[in-house]
Write a protein that holds these residues in place. Structure first.
Motif, PDB file in Angstrom:
ATOM      1  N   ARG A  74       0.835  -1.209   0.000  1.00  0.00           N
ATOM      2  CA  ARG A  74       0.000   0.000   0.000  1.00  0.00           C
ATOM      3  C   ARG A  74       0.866   1.255   0.000  1.00  0.00           C
ATOM      4  NH1 ARG A  74      -4.486   0.572   4.571  1.00  0.00           N
ATOM      5  NH2 ARG A  74      -2.674   1.029   5.864  1.00  0.00           N
ATOM      6  N   LYS A 171      -2.545   6.767   1.685  1.00  0.00           N
ATOM      7  CA  LYS A 171      -2.495   7.195   3.096  1.00  0.00           C
ATOM      8  C   LYS A 171      -1.631   8.459   3.159  1.00  0.00           C
ATOM      9  CE  LYS A 171      -1.855   4.848   7.550  1.00  0.00           C
ATOM     10  NZ  LYS A 171      -3.037   5.310   8.249  1.00  0.00           N
ATOM     11  N   TYR A 176      -4.931  13.781   7.171  1.00  0.00           N
ATOM     12  CA  TYR A 176      -5.361  13.462   8.538  1.00  0.00           C
ATOM     13  C   TYR A 176      -5.856  14.670   9.334  1.00  0.00           C
ATOM     14  CZ  TYR A 176      -4.618   8.616   7.935  1.00  0.00           C
ATOM     15  OH  TYR A 176      -4.778   7.328   7.491  1.00  0.00           O
ATOM     16  N   ILE A 232      -5.926  -2.697   5.520  1.00  0.00           N
ATOM     17  CA  ILE A 232      -5.358  -4.049   5.532  1.00  0.00           C
ATOM     18  C   ILE A 232      -6.193  -4.918   6.479  1.00  0.00           C
ATOM     19  CG2 ILE A 232      -3.254  -5.385   5.941  1.00  0.00           C
ATOM     20  CD1 ILE A 232      -3.026  -3.124   3.745  1.00  0.00           C
ATOM     21  N   THR A 233      -6.595  -4.352   7.621  1.00  0.00           N
ATOM     22  CA  THR A 233      -7.441  -5.105   8.560  1.00  0.00           C
ATOM     23  C   THR A 233      -8.801  -5.396   7.926  1.00  0.00           C
ATOM     24  OG1 THR A 233      -6.406  -3.629  10.178  1.00  0.00           O
ATOM     25  CG2 THR A 233      -8.000  -5.211  11.023  1.00  0.00           C
ATOM     26  N   THR A 269      -5.430  -1.197  11.990  1.00  0.00           N
ATOM     27  CA  THR A 269      -4.198  -1.770  12.528  1.00  0.00           C
ATOM     28  C   THR A 269      -4.047  -1.519  14.027  1.00  0.00           C
ATOM     29  OG1 THR A 269      -3.107  -1.582  10.420  1.00  0.00           O
ATOM     30  CG2 THR A 269      -1.673  -1.657  12.350  1.00  0.00           C
TER      31      THR A 269
HETATM   32  N1  PMP Z   1      -9.067   4.447   7.422  1.00  0.00           N
HETATM   33  C1  PMP Z   1      -8.173   5.361   7.832  1.00  0.00           C
HETATM   34  C2  PMP Z   1      -8.407   6.791   7.510  1.00  0.00           C
HETATM   35  C3  PMP Z   1      -7.042   4.965   8.553  1.00  0.00           C
HETATM   36  O1  PMP Z   1      -6.152   5.870   8.986  1.00  0.00           O
HETATM   37  C4  PMP Z   1      -6.846   3.599   8.850  1.00  0.00           C
HETATM   38  C5  PMP Z   1      -5.630   3.170   9.635  1.00  0.00           C
HETATM   39  N2  PMP Z   1      -4.519   2.954   8.804  1.00  0.00           N
HETATM   40  C6  PMP Z   1      -7.791   2.669   8.387  1.00  0.00           C
HETATM   41  C7  PMP Z   1      -8.891   3.132   7.680  1.00  0.00           C
HETATM   42  C8  PMP Z   1      -7.601   1.195   8.615  1.00  0.00           C
HETATM   43  O2  PMP Z   1      -6.559   0.719   7.812  1.00  0.00           O
HETATM   44  P1  PMP Z   1      -5.590  -0.465   8.267  1.00  0.00           P
HETATM   45  O3  PMP Z   1      -6.467  -1.623   8.599  1.00  0.00           O
HETATM   46  O4  PMP Z   1      -4.752  -0.710   7.081  1.00  0.00           O
HETATM   47  O5  PMP Z   1      -4.838   0.016   9.437  1.00  0.00           O
END
Ligand code: PMP
Length: 324
Positions: A74, A171, A176, A232-233, A269
């Motif tokens: 990713r 990301k 954020y 990913i989760t 995560t």
């Molecule tokens: N959405 C956002 C905006 C996030 O920051 C995250 C955390 N990384 C997730 C979803 C969940 O993604 P992941 O399972 O890859 O951590």
């Protein structure tokens, strides 16, 4: 002005960051990894990052890195979308992370933060021709990130940014700001977290996690085209639901469906899987954490520590295995 004492109090579930970091492939002390006040990313948020977890298993005397290849794939996609150069292949990035965990002798749960940011000079605004830097840093995890007893969430007045404004499936550092505003709005209103809607009003995701909603026997989660970060989760939850033959649909979800849902979970995560027990003051189901949610949470955590034999390919052992 009085100088503040140099006492490090852990904030929330995190311990003080580990001293050694990796910068552009070399392990150095954190002090050598500072960025200048002139760095492009500090003014514009031009960069991308990942959050990876490592799980300590005391019985095995082993640390397991969770889904590291998927996270670095990713990171590569995010870099490609932003037009940033990432000069390390996925397997090199995983090996660099393993080496760094070893160098810091991490023997506790930990959070790994790979960061690819524009450190070149601030002017002018652009993505091209600015020097970038890859760093990897580690923070020990000493507590629970989200309350497993269940979250009381609100639908934020802030919307998830559209992919037409800031690429949603990348990301991106600067993206954020929105989730931070939503989280603070929720905290001030007495909630644990916030759900953000898309610009046209469909459920997108929570501040830092994806959302799944059970209506009757079927789970639903917003599709990747609804401005979510494709977690990913989320992919792991989808795989486990599929393997246990629980129906799942990826489709747009209305806000009002949240109010009559039988079960809602957030996944990411940091938190793995956490139940949502109310939305905007309406109880979800009977107001208690749902059964499938608890099972998914336990399964993901047991798989992450290799206490459950399923999906060993989701974990990478950090230390040499006995007999190797
Ligand atoms: N959405 C956002 C905006 C996030 O920051 C995250 C955390 N990384 C997730 C979803 C969940 O993604 P992941 O399972 O890859 O951590």
């Amino acid at each position: 002005m009085t100088a503040s004492a140099a006492v490090r109090v852990p904030a929330g579930p995190f311990g003080p960051p580990c001293e050694l970091v990796n910068v552009d492939g070399r392990i150095v002390g954190s002090d050598a990894a500072r960025v200048s006040v002139h760095a492009h990313v500090l003014s514009y948020g031009t960069g991308t990052f990942e959050g990876i977890r490592a799980w300590w298993n005391a019985d095995h005397g082993q640390l397991y890195l969770s889904a590291a290849p998927a996270h670095y794939e990713r990171l590569h996609r995010s870099a490609q979308i932003l037009g940033l150069s990432l000069p390390f292949a996925v397997d090199e990035l995983v090996a660099m992370t393993v080496d760094l965990l070893r160098a810091n002798d991490v023997r506790t749960d930990a959070y790994v933060r790979p960061l690819l940011v524009q450190t070149g000079d601030v002017l002018p605004v652009r993505m091209h021709d600015v020097a970038a830097r890859l760093s990897i840093a580690i923070t020990p995890i000493v507590g629970d990130y989200a309350d497993p007893a269940g979250l009381r969430v609100m639908v934020s007045t802030w919307r998830r940014q559209a992919d037409t404004a800031i690429p949603a499936r990348a990301k991106v550092v600067g993206s954020y700001v929105g989730p931070s505003l939503a989280k603070t709005e929720a905290a001030r209103a007495g909630y644990d977290d916030a759900l953000l809607l898309t610009a046209d009003g469909y459920v997108a995701e929570a501040t830092t996690s994806n959302v799944f909603v059970r209506i009757g026997d079927t789970w639903h989660t917003p599709p990747g085209t609804d401005d979510i970060l494709e977690g990913i989760t989320r992919a792991e939850v989808m795989a486990l639901l599929d393997e246990t033959r629980i129906p799942l649909q990826q489709r747009r979800i209305h806000r009002s469906e949240l109010y009559t849902a039988d079960e809602i979970l957030l996944c990411g995560t940091a938190s793995t899987v956490v139940p949502v027990v109310s939305v905007d003051g309406r109880a979800v189901g009977d107001g208690q954490p749902g059964k499938t949610t608890a099972e998914l949470r336990d399964a993901l955590r047991a798989i992450a520590r290799r206490e459950d034999p399923r999906h060993p390919e989701w974990t990478t052992p950090v230390y040499e295995e006995a007999g190797q």
